[in-house]
Design an enzyme around this catalytic site. Structure first.
Site, PDB file in Angstrom:
ATOM      1  N   GLY A  97      -1.164   7.930   0.429  1.00  0.00           N
ATOM      2  CA  GLY A  97       0.007   8.279   1.231  1.00  0.00           C
ATOM      3  C   GLY A  97      -0.549   8.686   2.585  1.00  0.00           C
ATOM      4  O   GLY A  97      -1.632   9.275   2.633  1.00  0.00           O
ATOM      5  N   ASP A  98       0.157   8.351   3.645  1.00  0.00           N
ATOM      6  CA  ASP A  98      -0.465   8.486   4.975  1.00  0.00           C
ATOM      7  C   ASP A  98      -1.080   9.866   5.236  1.00  0.00           C
ATOM      8  O   ASP A  98      -2.228   9.966   5.672  1.00  0.00           O
ATOM      9  CB  ASP A  98       0.503   8.071   6.092  1.00  0.00           C
ATOM     10  CG  ASP A  98       1.741   8.946   6.214  1.00  0.00           C
ATOM     11  OD1 ASP A  98       2.103   9.648   5.242  1.00  0.00           O
ATOM     12  OD2 ASP A  98       2.366   8.932   7.294  1.00  0.00           O
ATOM     13  N   TYR A 150       7.873  -0.287  -4.056  1.00  0.00           N
ATOM     14  CA  TYR A 150       7.937   1.192  -4.145  1.00  0.00           C
ATOM     15  C   TYR A 150       8.896   1.703  -5.204  1.00  0.00           C
ATOM     16  O   TYR A 150       9.960   1.120  -5.417  1.00  0.00           O
ATOM     17  CB  TYR A 150       8.410   1.775  -2.810  1.00  0.00           C
ATOM     18  CG  TYR A 150       7.429   1.679  -1.690  1.00  0.00           C
ATOM     19  CD1 TYR A 150       6.409   2.616  -1.553  1.00  0.00           C
ATOM     20  CD2 TYR A 150       7.521   0.648  -0.749  1.00  0.00           C
ATOM     21  CE1 TYR A 150       5.512   2.531  -0.515  1.00  0.00           C
ATOM     22  CE2 TYR A 150       6.615   0.554   0.300  1.00  0.00           C
ATOM     23  CZ  TYR A 150       5.619   1.499   0.409  1.00  0.00           C
ATOM     24  OH  TYR A 150       4.726   1.417   1.437  1.00  0.00           O
ATOM     25  N   GLU A 209      -7.577  -3.964  19.606  1.00  0.00           N
ATOM     26  CA  GLU A 209      -7.529  -4.229  21.058  1.00  0.00           C
ATOM     27  C   GLU A 209      -8.165  -3.118  21.887  1.00  0.00           C
ATOM     28  O   GLU A 209      -9.167  -3.327  22.562  1.00  0.00           O
ATOM     29  CB  GLU A 209      -6.069  -4.415  21.513  1.00  0.00           C
ATOM     30  CG  GLU A 209      -5.313  -5.502  20.787  1.00  0.00           C
ATOM     31  CD  GLU A 209      -5.947  -6.870  20.988  1.00  0.00           C
ATOM     32  OE1 GLU A 209      -6.379  -7.136  22.113  1.00  0.00           O
ATOM     33  OE2 GLU A 209      -6.031  -7.626  19.995  1.00  0.00           O
ATOM     34  N   ASP A 221      -4.361   5.931   9.451  1.00  0.00           N
ATOM     35  CA  ASP A 221      -4.445   7.258   8.828  1.00  0.00           C
ATOM     36  C   ASP A 221      -5.857   7.833   8.991  1.00  0.00           C
ATOM     37  O   ASP A 221      -6.030   9.015   9.306  1.00  0.00           O
ATOM     38  CB  ASP A 221      -4.118   7.188   7.329  1.00  0.00           C
ATOM     39  CG  ASP A 221      -2.795   6.500   7.064  1.00  0.00           C
ATOM     40  OD1 ASP A 221      -1.946   6.491   7.972  1.00  0.00           O
ATOM     41  OD2 ASP A 221      -2.625   5.970   5.951  1.00  0.00           O
TER      42      ASP A 221
END
Ligand code: AMP
Length: 308
Positions: free
Chosen positions: A28-29, A100, A229, A258
């Site tokens: 989870g982030d 999910y 980038e 994260d």
């Protein structure tokens, strides 16, 4: 000792091991960020602020937090709910797709545990991190209480950190998201947006346009991520562009952002400059995307970071 809170949701992660076996882990982030921060900066007290259940998977999740040396005093146990879960598939190009089961997860109730005494205790911290995902998953009727809590922490001197981390499917409408993000940006001391997150919401396509969009909010520290980038930072009035060394062996891009967030914030709490913090964070993210799953093996990760 510095400390940081990561507010939001950790889920049970399932992915195919082979044709008839699943591998189970936790991700989870906010949890991913907390893990990577703590692995790099053991001296920073790193707390997860979330709600789990009283079931056996919740017990395993709590044990995992502890095995990663995370502080669990703000991991609250809901009487009836259980953690959310997702199944992840990764194709041969490293692109992910998710299924999910999270609409009734314990973490949706986390705000109800932020009592006055919990908030008093949280007020002593250095940083409070939440993401667009944290914001999306909490119950609609707890948002007002959440913003009151954030204001209280900010007034007490806790730095408020926000990553928009936009997931369209978690929101009822773009208008609802924009209204919530407007409050989040207004209260943020630090923000770490990715260009992609803001493209759908605000038709923004470049790092420069992100910085321009955020100008009226007077955010002290802005870190704009844009995949391989570049990264652009704005600290006060100082704008800097940072080169990212692209990784060619991309296995799974899960949790790149994260890992970047966790290590960046850890580095800042440890007193590193913005530029050093970005280099370390980019190294961490570049390492994580060369491994499957959200959480890279500790030995592989720590070895890669040893010289960073
Ligand atoms: P993103 O969320 O895609 O913007 O990625 C977050 C961070 O991960 C970026 O700021 C980079 O530091 C790192 N990153 C993502 N993709 C790559 C890549 N292909 N090569 C190296 N670093 C990457």
């Amino acid at each position: 000792m510095k400390n940081i809170y990561f507010f939001g949701e950790c889920m049970v992660e399932l992915r195919a091991k082979n044709d008839d076996m699943l591998h189970q882990s936790f991700a989870g982030d906010i949890y991913n960020s907390a893990v990577y921060l703590k692995r790099c900066f053991n001296e920073v007290t790193t707390s997860v602020v979330t709600a789990i259940g009283k079931d056996s998977l919740s017990a395993q999740m709590l044990a995992r937090f502890e095995s990663e040396q995370l502080d669990t005093q703000y991991v609250f146990a809901h009487d009836e709910k259980v953690p959310g879960m997702y199944y992840i598939e990764t194709d041969e190009h490293g692109e992910r797709s998710f299924t999910y089961w999270r609409s009734d997860a314990a973490a949706k109730k986390v705000v109800s545990f932020l009592t006055p005494s919990v908030l008093d205790s949280l007020s002593k911290g250095d940083m409070f991190f939440f993401s667009g995902i944290s914001l999306a998953i909490i119950d609609n009727d707890s948002r007002e209480q959440f913003w009151q809590a954030i204001k209280q922490l900010k007034d007490a001197g806790v730095k408020i950190v926000f990553d928009p981390n936009y997931r369209a499917r978690l929101w009822q409408s773009v208008e609802q998201t924009k209204a919530q993000y407007d409050i989040a940006f207004s209260l943020s001391d630090v923000t770490l947006p990715g260009v992609e997150d803001l493209t759908t919401l605000y038709d923004i396509h470049s790092v420069e346009a992100v910085v321009e969009y955020l100008k009226p909010y007077n955010i002290q520290e802005i870190i704009v991520k844009n995949g391989p980038e570049s990264v652009i930072t704005k600290e006060g009035e100082e704008l800097q562009s940072h080169t990212i060394i692209p990784v060619t062996n991309v296995v799974d891009t899960t949790s790149a952002g994260d890992a970047f967030n966790g290590v960046y914030l850890g580095a800042r709490l440890a007193g590193r400059s913005v530029s050093d913090a970005v280099q370390m964070a980019a190294k961490a993210a570049g390492t994580v995307i060369q491994q499957p799953g959200a959480i890279a093996p500790k030995d592989v990760f720590c070895q890669a970071m040893a010289n960073a």
